[in-house]
Write a protein that holds these residues in place. Structure first.
Motif, PDB file in Angstrom:
ATOM      1  N   MET A  15     101.418  41.482 107.257  1.00 10.65           N
ATOM      2  CA  MET A  15     101.223  40.385 106.309  1.00 10.65           C
ATOM      3  C   MET A  15     101.060  40.949 104.904  1.00 10.65           C
ATOM      4  N   GLU A  16      99.942  41.605 104.630  1.00 11.99           N
ATOM      5  CA  GLU A  16      99.722  42.196 103.318  1.00 11.99           C
ATOM      6  C   GLU A  16      98.552  43.168 103.385  1.00 11.99           C
ATOM      7  N   GLY A  17      98.518  44.072 102.414  1.00 10.44           N
ATOM      8  CA  GLY A  17      97.367  44.951 102.270  1.00 10.44           C
ATOM      9  C   GLY A  17      97.328  46.140 103.195  1.00 10.44           C
ATOM     10  N   ILE A  18      98.405  46.359 103.954  1.00  9.12           N
ATOM     11  CA  ILE A  18      98.444  47.541 104.812  1.00  9.12           C
ATOM     12  C   ILE A  18      99.888  48.015 104.944  1.00  9.12           C
TER      13      ILE A  18
ATOM     14  N   MET B  48      95.498  50.943  98.668  1.00 11.62           N
ATOM     15  CA  MET B  48      96.943  51.023  98.822  1.00 11.62           C
ATOM     16  C   MET B  48      97.499  52.317  98.243  1.00 11.62           C
ATOM     17  N   GLU B  49      96.855  52.848  97.211  1.00 15.54           N
ATOM     18  CA  GLU B  49      97.331  54.111  96.624  1.00 15.54           C
ATOM     19  C   GLU B  49      97.360  55.223  97.665  1.00 15.54           C
ATOM     20  N   ILE B  50      96.320  55.308  98.473  1.00 16.90           N
ATOM     21  CA  ILE B  50      96.272  56.333  99.528  1.00 16.90           C
ATOM     22  C   ILE B  50      97.299  56.015 100.602  1.00 16.90           C
ATOM     23  N   GLN B  51      97.407  54.746 100.976  1.00 16.71           N
ATOM     24  CA  GLN B  51      98.399  54.363 101.987  1.00 16.71           C
ATOM     25  C   GLN B  51      99.820  54.671 101.522  1.00 16.71           C
ATOM     26  N   GLU B  52     100.108  54.390 100.262  1.00 16.58           N
ATOM     27  CA  GLU B  52     101.451  54.629  99.726  1.00 16.58           C
ATOM     28  C   GLU B  52     101.759  56.120  99.641  1.00 16.58           C
TER      29      GLU B  52
END
Length: 208
Positions: free
Chosen positions: A109-112, A157-161
Motif C-alpha cells: 500500500m504505502e510506507g514500505i 524510507m531513506e533507509i529502505q530505499e
C-alpha cells in the motif's frame, strides 16, 4: 517507536493480502495458458518452474493474477520444515501468473519498500513470529490474517530505499553491500531484542 526511531506496526497498515483461487486440478492444461503458481513453485522463496501447469485466461479471475516483481508467499507446508512462509519476488520468466489456493499475494500500500519487506520477512526472528503460530500437527498452515497481524519494525524510507538500491543495483560494491546488509540485520536484531526486553519488564512489573 523504538530507540532507533523505527516505527513498529502491524503489516495490515502497509500491505493487503490476497489469497489464491481454488483452481480445479483436473482442468489444468500442461502446455498452454497462464502458468498457475502452486505451493511447490514458490515455497523455497524463489520461483521454480517445476511441474508447472496452466489455465486459460479468464476475466473473472483477474483478482488472482500476479505479475513479475510482485510478492507472493506459500501458506502451507510441513511442521518442522522451512517449506512455507517464504516470501518470493516473482521474476519475469512469464508475463503474468495465476495464484493457486494456499498461496498469498502481498500488495504494497504505502510506507514500505518491497525489497526491504522481502528481506525483513526472511529475518529469522521475524519469520519465527509468523511460522510459530502455524496450525496443524503434520501440515503447517498460516493464514492471511496471521500475516496482516504480524508486527514489524519499519525504518524511515531513506533507509529502505538505500536497502532497495543495494539489492537492485547491478554494478555494486559487494563489500559495501555486505556491510550494509550486516548493519541492517544488526539494527533489526536490536529492535527485536529491545521489544522483547520491554515485554519482559512489563510482565515482571505486572507480577509484582
Amino acid at each position: 517507536m523504538n530507540s532507533k526511531g523505527w516505527k513498529e506496526c502491524a503489516l495490515s497498515e502497509k500491505v493487503n493480502v490476497v489469497g489464491g483461487y481454488a483452481f480445479k486440478s483436473d482442468q489444468f492444461d500442461e502446455e498452454r495458458g497462464i502458468p498457475v503458481l502452486r505451493i511447490g513453485n514458490i515455497n523455497a522463496g524463489f520461483f521454480r518452474p517445476v511441474n508447472l501447469v496452466y489455465w486459460h485466461e479468464d476475466e473473472s479471475l483477474e483478482r488472482y493474477i500476479v505479475y513479475p516483481g510482485e510478492l507472493v508467499m506459500s501458506l502451507t507446508g510441513t511442521v518442522g520444515k522451512d517449506d512455507y512462509g517464504n516470501i518470493c519476488i516473482l521474476g519475469n520468466d512469464y508475463g503474468k501468473y495465476y495464484l493457486n489456493q494456499r498461496n498469498a499475494k502481498l500488495e504494497i500500500m504505502e510506507g514500505i519498500d518491497k525489497y526491504y519487506l522481502s528481506q525483513l520477512l526472511k529475518f529469522t526472528q521475524i519469520k519465527k513470529r509468523l511460522t510459530g503460530i502455524s496450525r496443524g500437527v503434520r501440515q503447517a498452515n498460516i493464514s492471511n490474517k496471521d500475516i496482516l497481524n504480524l508486527v514489524v519494525p519499519v525504518p524511515p524510507m531513506e533507509i529502505q530505499e538505500r536497502f532497495a538500491a543495494f539489492v537492485t543495483q547491478t554494478n555494486k560494491s559487494k563489500f559495501k553491500e555486505i556491510q550494509f546488509l550486516k548493519t541492517t540485520h544488526i539494527l533489526l536484531k536490536q529492535c527485536f531484542f529491545e521489544k522483547q526486553s520491554q515485554q519482559n519488564r512489563q510482565k515482571l512489573q505486572g507480577g509484582t
